[in-house]
Design a protein around this motif. Structure first.
Motif, mmCIF file in Angstrom:
data_model
loop_
_atom_site.group_PDB
_atom_site.id
_atom_site.type_symbol
_atom_site.label_atom_id
_atom_site.label_comp_id
_atom_site.label_asym_id
_atom_site.label_seq_id
_atom_site.Cartn_x
_atom_site.Cartn_y
_atom_site.Cartn_z
ATOM 1 N N ALA A 105 -8.007 -11.949 42.520
ATOM 2 C CA ALA A 105 -6.636 -11.646 42.945
ATOM 3 C C ALA A 105 -6.679 -10.855 44.246
ATOM 4 C CB ALA A 105 -5.906 -10.850 41.873
ATOM 5 N N ASP A 106 -5.821 -11.239 45.178
ATOM 6 C CA ASP A 106 -5.684 -10.520 46.447
ATOM 7 C C ASP A 106 -4.198 -10.433 46.768
ATOM 8 O OD1 ASP A 106 -5.645 -9.478 48.974
ATOM 9 O OD2 ASP A 106 -7.024 -10.932 49.866
ATOM 10 N N LEU A 107 -3.612 -9.303 46.440
ATOM 11 C CA LEU A 107 -2.173 -9.123 46.638
ATOM 12 C C LEU A 107 -1.850 -8.402 47.945
ATOM 13 C CD1 LEU A 107 -0.976 -8.193 43.025
ATOM 14 C CD2 LEU A 107 -1.590 -10.412 44.001
ATOM 15 N N THR A 108 -2.851 -8.200 48.791
ATOM 16 C CA THR A 108 -2.617 -7.446 50.026
ATOM 17 C C THR A 108 -1.621 -8.160 50.940
ATOM 18 O OG1 THR A 108 -4.568 -8.466 51.057
ATOM 19 C CG2 THR A 108 -4.882 -6.344 49.966
ATOM 20 N N PHE A 109 -1.710 -9.477 51.021
ATOM 21 C CA PHE A 109 -0.808 -10.218 51.912
ATOM 22 C C PHE A 109 0.634 -10.158 51.424
ATOM 23 C CE2 PHE A 109 -4.940 -12.226 52.755
ATOM 24 C CZ PHE A 109 -4.956 -12.219 54.145
ATOM 25 N N ILE A 110 0.833 -10.375 50.129
ATOM 26 C CA ILE A 110 2.202 -10.414 49.609
ATOM 27 C C ILE A 110 2.802 -9.011 49.579
ATOM 28 C CG2 ILE A 110 1.776 -10.170 47.107
ATOM 29 C CD1 ILE A 110 4.091 -12.760 48.779
ATOM 30 N N GLU A 111 1.995 -7.994 49.350
ATOM 31 C CA GLU A 111 2.504 -6.622 49.368
ATOM 32 C C GLU A 111 2.924 -6.221 50.785
ATOM 33 O OE1 GLU A 111 3.324 -4.856 46.958
ATOM 34 O OE2 GLU A 111 2.091 -5.296 45.201
ATOM 35 N N GLU A 112 2.137 -6.636 51.765
ATOM 36 C CA GLU A 112 2.498 -6.346 53.145
ATOM 37 C C GLU A 112 3.752 -7.126 53.538
ATOM 38 O OE1 GLU A 112 2.765 -5.038 57.018
ATOM 39 O OE2 GLU A 112 1.635 -4.177 55.322
ATOM 40 N N ALA A 113 3.842 -8.369 53.078
ATOM 41 C CA ALA A 113 5.041 -9.170 53.351
ATOM 42 C C ALA A 113 6.278 -8.511 52.753
ATOM 43 C CB ALA A 113 4.868 -10.576 52.782
ATOM 44 N N LYS A 114 6.126 -7.975 51.558
ATOM 45 C CA LYS A 114 7.237 -7.263 50.904
ATOM 46 C C LYS A 114 7.700 -6.092 51.761
ATOM 47 C CE LYS A 114 8.335 -4.703 46.646
ATOM 48 N NZ LYS A 114 7.827 -4.293 45.306
ATOM 49 N N LYS A 115 6.750 -5.326 52.299
ATOM 50 C CA LYS A 115 7.093 -4.180 53.144
ATOM 51 C C LYS A 115 7.824 -4.633 54.403
ATOM 52 C CE LYS A 115 3.186 -1.296 51.636
ATOM 53 N NZ LYS A 115 1.906 -0.686 52.057
ATOM 54 N N ARG A 116 7.315 -5.690 55.020
ATOM 55 C CA ARG A 116 7.941 -6.192 56.246
ATOM 56 C C ARG A 116 9.373 -6.661 55.984
ATOM 57 N NH1 ARG A 116 3.775 -10.050 59.687
ATOM 58 N NH2 ARG A 116 1.990 -8.637 59.812
ATOM 59 N N VAL A 117 9.546 -7.423 54.914
ATOM 60 C CA VAL A 117 10.870 -7.971 54.612
ATOM 61 C C VAL A 117 11.827 -6.849 54.245
ATOM 62 C CG1 VAL A 117 12.165 -9.445 53.014
ATOM 63 C CG2 VAL A 117 9.987 -10.237 53.937
ATOM 64 N N GLN A 118 11.376 -5.887 53.471
ATOM 65 C CA GLN A 118 12.231 -4.759 53.120
ATOM 66 C C GLN A 118 12.635 -3.980 54.368
ATOM 67 O OE1 GLN A 118 9.805 -2.774 50.145
ATOM 68 N NE2 GLN A 118 11.142 -3.512 48.501
ATOM 69 N N ALA A 119 11.693 -3.836 55.299
ATOM 70 C CA ALA A 119 12.012 -3.139 56.552
ATOM 71 C C ALA A 119 13.069 -3.929 57.340
ATOM 72 C CB ALA A 119 10.741 -2.954 57.385
ATOM 73 N N ASN A 120 12.915 -5.253 57.365
ATOM 74 C CA ASN A 120 13.870 -6.099 58.063
ATOM 75 C C ASN A 120 15.251 -6.044 57.418
ATOM 76 O OD1 ASN A 120 11.902 -6.944 59.857
ATOM 77 N ND2 ASN A 120 11.406 -8.781 58.679
ATOM 78 N N GLU A 121 15.270 -5.865 56.118
ATOM 79 C CA GLU A 121 16.531 -5.795 55.382
ATOM 80 C C GLU A 121 17.127 -4.387 55.377
ATOM 81 O OE1 GLU A 121 15.713 -9.366 52.081
ATOM 82 O OE2 GLU A 121 15.286 -7.276 51.583
#
Length: 343
Positions: free
Chosen positions: A323-339
């Motif tokens: 399991a490597d959740l680093t990409f999706i966790e970073e994507a979550k941060k980016r999207v939340q910042a955009n929102e």
């Protein structure tokens, strides 16, 4: 003079080679993604609204590739034909143990029976003499692919009743879209039927649900996005951009204000009226994590169920190695910042 022309020619070749190399470096990374069902997996339509995607066509592009189920994608990934795939828990374990792939769970796709949401169901004809799971003894059961998520649920349910394939029942591999016709024509006695066909058949009164995947294994991470570790390492920036857009896209479809537009996109792809997809992103649909973060614990639950069902020969541990959740966790941060949201 010849020497001068020779030097100029060499310089021209060098310049051409340099420009070609620079252009190649600038080309977006092609991400080939396997999928098996629509509209459940959503992969073929997630990138159909470029206006909301920051990076599509710049750092990456997507090529969706259709498969019958999750297990056939293992062979394709081993052959280098896909970079990511829509895997079941069994597929992940088989990819790692049988195919020797270094493959990682990277994102959610659909979760089954979570928080009152839809669970894949197995239907029989309404007038079928099959009333209980025990009545399936000696019967023919359709399955989309051996080792798929729904296949695992079916085998666990029957194993709980003391029944195993070939001895007590016969499983027949059938593509999902063809299963209702196979039941109707009495070529199989039961099979898994997906939404939106499931809702239509049950409401028609001609079919009834015998059981669901969640009845067999409880809430589960039914299908998730898995990727080759070497592809992730080689294309880190492009993959990160992809996941930012991936989350943005699924959230666009989930947003109630985009319900009609989203249904039209799905309907166009499925060649069905948009109203057929009114159930999408409601309790009648699968659960999807709002930021596509997979439930690794529930993947392990399905792995353990697969071992119990005999689909896997031995125990398999998902985390942390696979399991490597680093990409999706970073994507979550980016999207939340955009929102404009805080974590």
């Amino acid at each position: 003079m010849k020497t001068l022309f020779g030097r100029l020619a060499r310089l021209g070749l060098i310049a051409t080679a340099t420009l070609t190399a620079t252009a190649a470096l600038a080309d977006p990374v092609k991400i080939r993604i396997g999928w098996a069902t629509m509209p459940g997996h959503m992969i073929p339509v997630l990138y159909s609204n470029p206006s909301i995607l920051k990076h599509y066509g710049k750092s990456y592009v997507v090529e969706p590739i259709l498969f019958r189920g999750s297990t056939p994608q293992i062979t394709a990934m081993a052959a280098g034909e896909i970079d990511m795939g829509a895997f079941s828990a069994t597929s992940l374990a088989l990819a790692a143990t049988n195919a020797g792939l270094d493959v990682k769970v990277v994102a959610d796709i659909i979760q089954d029976g979570v928080d009152g949401h839809h669970s894949d169901a197995f239907l029989v004809k309404a007038d079928s003499p099959i009333k209980t799971v025990e009545d399936l003894k000696g019967k023919r059961i359709a399955t989309n692919a051996i080792g798929s998520a729904s296949d695992t649920g079916m085998r666990v349910m029957l194993l709980n009743k003391g029944m195993v394939d070939k001895r007590d029942f016969t499983s027949i591999e059938v593509a999902f879209p063809n299963i209702p016709a196979m039941i109707e024509e009495d070529k199989v006695d039961m099979g898994p039927v997906l939404q939106p066909m499931y809702g239509k058949l049950v409401k028609s009164g001609k079919y009834r649900k015998l059981f669901s995947v969640s009845d067999a294994v409880g809430p589960s991470e039914l299908v998730f996005l898995a990727a080759r570790a070497d592809f992730l390492a080689k294309n880190k920036q492009a993959v990160q951009d992809f996941f930012e857009d991936h989350v943005t896209a699924i959230r666009w479809f989930m947003d109630p204000k985009n319900k009609q537009a989203g249904s039209e996109i799905i309907g166009k792809f499925m060649k069905q009226p948009p109203e057929n997809f009114a159930y999408m992103f409601t309790k009648e649909d699968y659960f999807r994590d709002p930021y596509m973060v997979p439930n690794v614990k529930n993947i392990q639950t399905m792995v353990d169920a697969s071992v119990k069902a005999g689909a896997l020969p031995a125990a398999f541990q998902v985390a942390p190695k696979y399991a490597d959740l680093t990409f999706i966790e970073e994507a979550k941060k980016r999207v939340q910042a955009n929102e404009g949201k805080t974590q």
